[in-house]
Design a protein around this motif. Structure first.
Motif, PDB file in Angstrom:
ATOM      1  N   SER A 538     -32.033 -31.570   4.276  1.00  0.00           N
ATOM      2  CA  SER A 538     -32.964 -30.923   3.359  1.00  0.00           C
ATOM      3  C   SER A 538     -34.359 -31.440   3.646  1.00  0.00           C
ATOM      4  CB  SER A 538     -32.575 -31.220   1.910  1.00  0.00           C
ATOM      5  OG  SER A 538     -33.614 -30.883   1.018  1.00  0.00           O
ATOM      6  N   ILE A 539     -35.365 -30.623   3.351  1.00  0.00           N
ATOM      7  CA  ILE A 539     -36.745 -31.075   3.526  1.00  0.00           C
ATOM      8  C   ILE A 539     -37.235 -31.862   2.321  1.00  0.00           C
ATOM      9  CG2 ILE A 539     -37.389 -29.254   5.138  1.00  0.00           C
ATOM     10  CD1 ILE A 539     -38.555 -27.704   2.767  1.00  0.00           C
ATOM     11  N   SER A 540     -36.398 -31.965   1.282  1.00  0.00           N
ATOM     12  CA  SER A 540     -36.765 -32.722   0.087  1.00  0.00           C
ATOM     13  C   SER A 540     -36.179 -34.118   0.183  1.00  0.00           C
ATOM     14  CB  SER A 540     -36.251 -32.013  -1.173  1.00  0.00           C
ATOM     15  OG  SER A 540     -36.629 -32.723  -2.322  1.00  0.00           O
ATOM     16  N   VAL A 541     -37.015 -35.094   0.546  1.00  0.00           N
ATOM     17  CA  VAL A 541     -36.598 -36.481   0.740  1.00  0.00           C
ATOM     18  C   VAL A 541     -36.975 -37.283  -0.492  1.00  0.00           C
ATOM     19  CG1 VAL A 541     -36.909 -38.569   2.117  1.00  0.00           C
ATOM     20  CG2 VAL A 541     -36.805 -36.324   3.235  1.00  0.00           C
ATOM     21  N   ARG A 542     -35.982 -37.868  -1.158  1.00  0.00           N
ATOM     22  CA  ARG A 542     -36.229 -38.613  -2.395  1.00  0.00           C
ATOM     23  C   ARG A 542     -36.132 -40.125  -2.206  1.00  0.00           C
ATOM     24  NH1 ARG A 542     -35.686 -38.385  -8.131  1.00  0.00           N
ATOM     25  NH2 ARG A 542     -36.256 -40.483  -8.800  1.00  0.00           N
ATOM     26  N   ALA A 543     -35.210 -40.603  -1.340  1.00  0.00           N
ATOM     27  CA  ALA A 543     -34.934 -42.042  -1.262  1.00  0.00           C
ATOM     28  C   ALA A 543     -34.915 -42.513   0.182  1.00  0.00           C
ATOM     29  CB  ALA A 543     -33.594 -42.353  -1.924  1.00  0.00           C
ATOM     30  N   LEU A 544     -35.497 -43.705   0.404  1.00  0.00           N
ATOM     31  CA  LEU A 544     -35.502 -44.339   1.717  1.00  0.00           C
ATOM     32  C   LEU A 544     -35.088 -45.794   1.574  1.00  0.00           C
ATOM     33  CD1 LEU A 544     -38.959 -43.022   3.045  1.00  0.00           C
ATOM     34  CD2 LEU A 544     -36.691 -42.104   3.617  1.00  0.00           C
ATOM     35  N   ALA A 545     -34.430 -46.322   2.616  1.00  0.00           N
ATOM     36  CA  ALA A 545     -34.074 -47.745   2.642  1.00  0.00           C
ATOM     37  C   ALA A 545     -34.014 -48.211   4.082  1.00  0.00           C
ATOM     38  CB  ALA A 545     -32.742 -47.989   1.946  1.00  0.00           C
ATOM     39  N   GLY A 555     -32.233 -40.478   1.998  1.00  0.00           N
ATOM     40  CA  GLY A 555     -31.530 -39.715   0.979  1.00  0.00           C
ATOM     41  C   GLY A 555     -32.306 -38.477   0.614  1.00  0.00           C
ATOM     42  N   THR A 556     -31.669 -37.328   0.701  1.00  0.00           N
ATOM     43  CA  THR A 556     -32.296 -36.064   0.336  1.00  0.00           C
ATOM     44  C   THR A 556     -31.526 -35.458  -0.844  1.00  0.00           C
ATOM     45  OG1 THR A 556     -31.004 -34.462   1.622  1.00  0.00           O
ATOM     46  CG2 THR A 556     -32.657 -35.755   2.818  1.00  0.00           C
ATOM     47  N   TYR A 557     -32.019 -34.349  -1.339  1.00  0.00           N
ATOM     48  CA  TYR A 557     -31.323 -33.684  -2.438  1.00  0.00           C
ATOM     49  C   TYR A 557     -30.107 -32.903  -1.967  1.00  0.00           C
ATOM     50  CZ  TYR A 557     -34.729 -34.918  -6.008  1.00  0.00           C
ATOM     51  OH  TYR A 557     -35.499 -35.611  -6.905  1.00  0.00           O
ATOM     52  N   GLU A 558     -29.836 -32.942  -0.658  1.00  0.00           N
ATOM     53  CA  GLU A 558     -28.653 -32.246  -0.139  1.00  0.00           C
ATOM     54  C   GLU A 558     -27.882 -33.087   0.865  1.00  0.00           C
ATOM     55  OE1 GLU A 558     -29.312 -28.205   1.119  1.00  0.00           O
ATOM     56  OE2 GLU A 558     -30.921 -27.922  -0.324  1.00  0.00           O
ATOM     57  N   GLY A 559     -27.995 -34.404   0.771  1.00  0.00           N
ATOM     58  CA  GLY A 559     -27.182 -35.229   1.649  1.00  0.00           C
ATOM     59  C   GLY A 559     -27.912 -36.430   2.214  1.00  0.00           C
ATOM     60  N   LEU A 560     -27.202 -37.148   3.105  1.00  0.00           N
ATOM     61  CA  LEU A 560     -27.633 -38.440   3.646  1.00  0.00           C
ATOM     62  C   LEU A 560     -27.796 -38.360   5.157  1.00  0.00           C
ATOM     63  CD1 LEU A 560     -27.893 -41.622   3.136  1.00  0.00           C
ATOM     64  CD2 LEU A 560     -25.464 -41.703   3.729  1.00  0.00           C
ATOM     65  N   GLN A 596     -24.685 -34.082  -1.353  1.00  0.00           N
ATOM     66  CA  GLN A 596     -24.937 -34.805  -2.598  1.00  0.00           C
ATOM     67  C   GLN A 596     -26.448 -34.978  -2.803  1.00  0.00           C
ATOM     68  OE1 GLN A 596     -23.042 -35.945  -5.006  1.00  0.00           O
ATOM     69  NE2 GLN A 596     -20.986 -35.644  -4.178  1.00  0.00           N
ATOM     70  N   ALA A 597     -26.874 -34.883  -4.065  1.00  0.00           N
ATOM     71  CA  ALA A 597     -28.275 -35.133  -4.407  1.00  0.00           C
ATOM     72  C   ALA A 597     -28.464 -36.640  -4.537  1.00  0.00           C
ATOM     73  CB  ALA A 597     -28.635 -34.436  -5.712  1.00  0.00           C
ATOM     74  N   LYS A 609     -24.638 -50.843   1.356  1.00  0.00           N
ATOM     75  CA  LYS A 609     -25.583 -49.912   0.736  1.00  0.00           C
ATOM     76  C   LYS A 609     -25.052 -49.424  -0.614  1.00  0.00           C
ATOM     77  CE  LYS A 609     -27.461 -50.136   4.866  1.00  0.00           C
ATOM     78  NZ  LYS A 609     -26.414 -50.837   5.624  1.00  0.00           N
ATOM     79  N   TRP A 610     -25.892 -49.535  -1.629  1.00  0.00           N
ATOM     80  CA  TRP A 610     -25.645 -48.893  -2.912  1.00  0.00           C
ATOM     81  C   TRP A 610     -26.398 -47.569  -2.909  1.00  0.00           C
ATOM     82  CZ3 TRP A 610     -22.163 -50.555  -6.370  1.00  0.00           C
ATOM     83  CH2 TRP A 610     -21.766 -51.896  -6.345  1.00  0.00           C
ATOM     84  N   ILE A 611     -25.678 -46.474  -3.126  1.00  0.00           N
ATOM     85  CA  ILE A 611     -26.283 -45.145  -3.046  1.00  0.00           C
ATOM     86  C   ILE A 611     -26.109 -44.439  -4.386  1.00  0.00           C
ATOM     87  CG2 ILE A 611     -26.336 -42.938  -1.832  1.00  0.00           C
ATOM     88  CD1 ILE A 611     -25.138 -44.360   0.598  1.00  0.00           C
ATOM     89  N   ALA A 612     -27.228 -44.059  -4.995  1.00  0.00           N
ATOM     90  CA  ALA A 612     -27.224 -43.373  -6.292  1.00  0.00           C
ATOM     91  C   ALA A 612     -27.300 -41.874  -6.078  1.00  0.00           C
ATOM     92  CB  ALA A 612     -28.411 -43.839  -7.132  1.00  0.00           C
ATOM     93  N   THR A 613     -26.616 -41.138  -6.942  1.00  0.00           N
ATOM     94  CA  THR A 613     -26.657 -39.684  -6.874  1.00  0.00           C
ATOM     95  C   THR A 613     -27.113 -39.103  -8.208  1.00  0.00           C
ATOM     96  OG1 THR A 613     -24.383 -39.264  -7.621  1.00  0.00           O
ATOM     97  CG2 THR A 613     -24.705 -39.750  -5.279  1.00  0.00           C
ATOM     98  N   GLY A 614     -27.503 -37.847  -8.165  1.00  0.00           N
ATOM     99  CA  GLY A 614     -28.011 -37.196  -9.362  1.00  0.00           C
ATOM    100  C   GLY A 614     -26.935 -36.728 -10.314  1.00  0.00           C
TER     101      GLY A 614
END
Length: 765
Positions: A538-545, A555-560, A596-597, A609-614
């Protein structure tokens, strides 16, 4: 012959005993907003948004009941304590009912109403409980259900609208020989209590038309409150006389021949004949809004929106505040942790990065088990302006007393020693106020930030050309023009920021993928979705680590995705592609966290890695992502919601904090940051007792320490190199079989072999 058609709703015993999580989890709920109050067994019971606390009137002791003790975490609508049965009954907006047996330390979950499909989901709210003998009459938005507190079983349900339709019952009251029901739009109804056919709507007659909030018995009299906030004395056979007019009424209940009426600003107590016994219209030192109220033993217990309970004796206006220690709110949005402390803020933005409606909330800091809260009003008083929609927290890794928070409206907030000291905006920094193309004011929209290894704080401002900003340790601001890599005018927001050990700065965007900046060469690059363009889902990037091997997790709103070589990101013709993590599940290869979002990714001390989802809770995966070590949802853990806003790890203790939209909880993790020496090595649990099925943690390790475990005869049963400050042993011999009872030696050496340590673990089978 006349036939009467009745609608019968049968409830079966659908209940379970909730699991408690006190051994490995901690709850950090807010108890400021009091929805309802009850009393019994010399205690006051207070329902906050989604948790309960008790106040012992003899000892002044406070105890909390939350998801840690087995509650659901859903929004509470009403509570009732049955002194006859020693039960606390909790009703929820969803129709769920939970029963707390304090003597057995158990929570019984009753899902009959929640799961009943013939009732629309928006009509299951539990409005009120009324106990009479062994029966609990449950007023709901669809009718009245009867629950036997002695047998813990449902009886009949009464649909008493015209033709047996579902109508909103606000309260019920027993005044022999009748049972009365106040309805929101169908008047006051009554029926003979001893009737064998109360499920027949024709047994219920309307004795007073109108729209009513409640009905209560006061001595031998009946009083009703209508939706226009007028209280009337009701003749049981019909007819009413006005008793009094009130402001916005929020509570109406009687106990021990005292009727309590609470409005949003005042509380009143009346005895039979509607004789006012006491009232409180203001409390010095508190600017409160009431949500509930209860009069008991000549004391008002005022349930407020932001101050917990205010206990005010009759003939006084001096309050004792009753409030368990906790954060300001449950809607935590962003958190960050350092050894022994956690910072929380409460801004809210949508998935499309829309800050409206604005949120005006303060800040909370947990330090060594105690909360320090900075109310929003203190921020306004300090800076003389709004400091709303705080959306990110970053603790200075070189100075844990310095904290920065970004606002998606007002700029950059600096905190030192738990005190706000500066707000950087258009008046004292290069930050710019932005106006949208439609003329609306966007103000200063900051979001993600991160420290580099030189102590510079990098952060992003949306909607401007110079959207990447660096604040040096000396407090100087430097702006970087990002317009060559991104179309600012079409970009909703620049999102998360992470720096690497090479000094690269990566930042996400809401609609343009992943962007990177190399400060040494003043060079940009970006990747977007699709193969050949960077392979983001997805072009919507919410999380980086960035992990300990310098890999960038996206982490994007449509996957990892994972960028395995961050150094090549800026090379010419490198054809940079992020990769999915492919796992094998039930023999079938599939993509980890497919579609996954993802809202946050955090690397712990062991590089896991701890990965949070919406909407799917939390995933804890191994350092390479190939193994899912843990999965937490609201169904198998104390998470009050599967919507995880943020995660933070205390790398010294291993505690993992989860911020959700319904509350904050933490898990007692075991992965810690590496130590500088082996002076504090220890193993736990130790000894390992019969029945233990978990892992033994060897903690206090240096980075890349070699850990060997042997039996007393020197036979090797385990060996591993630490990635962080701890390793886990499953008490098997290389995973083949459980080792026998005995003493086992833990042989530890540092990466350079200059320091060694020996510990012992006792295994008892």
């Amino acid at each position: 012959m006349k036939y009467v058609v009745t609608t019968v709703l049968v409830f079966f015993a659908l209940c379970s005993r909730a699991q408690t999580f006190e051994d490995s989890w901690t709850g950090y709920f807010s108890y400021t907003e009091i929805k309802d109050i009850s009393q019994g067994d010399d205690k006051i019971y207070a329902a906050s948004e989604n948790a309960v606390f008790t106040y012992d009137l003899s000892t002044n002791e406070l105890q909390t009941i939350s998801t840690i003790e087995g509650l659901s975490g859903e929004f509470i609508s009403t509570i009732h304590y049955s002194e006859n049965h020693n039960l606390l009954v909790i009703g929820y907006q969803t129709g769920l009912i939970e029963i707390v047996r304090e003597d057995e330390d158990k929570v019984l979950t009753v899902v009959d109403i929640l799961d009943k499909q013939v009732i629309p989901p928006n009509q299951k709210n539990i409005n009120h409980f009324d106990e009479y003998e062994d029966l609990l009459y449950i007023a709901t938005e669809y009718g009245i259900s009867v629950y036997n507190l002695a047998t813990l079983e449902f009886g009949d349900t009464y649909f008493i609208g015209n033709g047996g339709s579902q109508i909103n019952i606000t309260q019920t009251e027993i005044a022999e020989p009748y049972i009365f029901a106040a309805t929101a739009s169908n008047g006051i109804k009554r029926a003979l209590l001893e009737s064998d056919n109360l499920i027949d709507f024709q047994q219920w007659t309307t004795v007073q038309n109108g729209n009513f909030k409640g009905i209560q018995k006061l001595g031998t009299e009946l009083y009703v409150a209508n939706t226009a906030n007028t209280v009337f004395k009701l003749n049981p056979n019909g007819g009413i006389t006005t008793a009094g007019n009130f402001g916005s009424m929020v509570d109406f209940q009687a106990f021990n021949d005292v009727l309590t009426i609470a409005t949003s600003t005042a509380i009143y107590a009346y005895t039979e004949g509607f004789q006012q016994q006491a009232s409180v219209t203001s409390v010095p030192g508190f600017d409160y809004q009431l949500l509930s109220g209860y009069a008991f033993n000549d004391i008002f217990y005022m349930g407020t929106k932001e101050d917990g309970i205010l206990a005010v004796p009759f003939a006084s206006n001096q309050a004792e505040q009753i409030l368990p220690d906790g954060p300001l709110f449950n809607q935590s949005f962003s958190i960050d942790a350092s050894p022994g402390q956690l910072w929380v803020n409460y801004g809210e933005i949508t998935v499309t990065f829309n800050p409206f409606p604005r949120t005006f909330r303060g800040i909370s800091n947990l330090r060594e088990g105690t909360w320090t809260n900075i109310p929003y009003e203190d921020l306004v008083a300090k800076f003389g302006k709004d400091v709303n929609d705080l959306v990110q927290v970053e603790i200075n890794p070189n100075n844990f007393e310095e904290v920065f928070m970004t606002s998606f409206e007002r700029g950059l907030l600096q905190i030192e020693n738990q005190q706000p000291v500066a707000l950087y905006d258009e008046t004292n920094s290069p930050l710019e106020i932005v106006t949208l193309s439609n003329g609306d004011l966007a103000n200063i929209r900051l979001f993600g930030m991160d420290y580099d290894n030189q102590g510079n704080l990098w952060f992003t401002q949306s909607l401007i050309d110079n959207g990447l900003i660096k604040r040096t340790p000396e407090g100087q601001f430097q702006r970087v023009d990002v317009s060559s890599i991104i179309n600012i005018n079409s970009q909703l927001a620049l999102t998360d920021v992470k720096t690497t050990s090479q000094g690269y700065v990566f930042f996400g965007s809401a609609s343009s993928g992943l962007l990177g900046y190399d400060p040494s060469r003043n060079k940009f690059n970006k990747i977007t979705e699709g193969e050949g363009n960077g392979n983001l889902p997805s072009i919507s990037v919410r999380a980086l680590a960035v992990d300990k091997q310098n890999r960038l997790w996206i982490g994007t709103y449509e996957g990892l995705r994972v960028l395995f070589n961050t150094g090549s990101f800026f090379e010419e013709d490198a054809n940079v592609e992020a990769r999915a993590i492919i796992i094998v599940e039930d023999g079938v290869p599939q993509e980890l966290l497919f579609e996954q979002a993802i809202t946050q990714i955090v690397v712990d001390g062991s590089n896991n890695k701890w990965i949070a989802t919406g909407n799917s809770g939390v995933f804890y995966v191994s350092s390479n992502g190939q193994e899912t070590l843990l999965r937490f949802t609201k169904d198998n853990s104390p998470l009050p919601s599967n919507n995880i806003q943020d995660i933070a790890v205390d790398n010294f203790s291993g505690e993992v904090y989860f911020a959700t939209n319904k509350g904050l909880v933490s898990y007692n993790g075991t992965a810690t940051a590496p130590r500088e020496n082996l002076d504090e090595v220890y193993a736990f649990p130790n000894p390992v007792r019969p029945g233990f099925s978990g892992n033994v943690t060897i903690d206090g390790l240096t980075a890349n320490a070699n850990v060997k475990i042997t039996d007393i005869e020197g036979n090797l049963v385990f060996e591993e190199t630490s990635e962080g400050g701890s390793v886990l042993w499953d008490t098997t011999a290389f995973g083949k079989y459980k080792v026998a009872s005995g003493v086992y030696l833990v042989l530890i050496s540092t990466d350079d072999a200059l320091e060694t340590k020996v510990a012992k673990i006792m295994i008892v089978r």
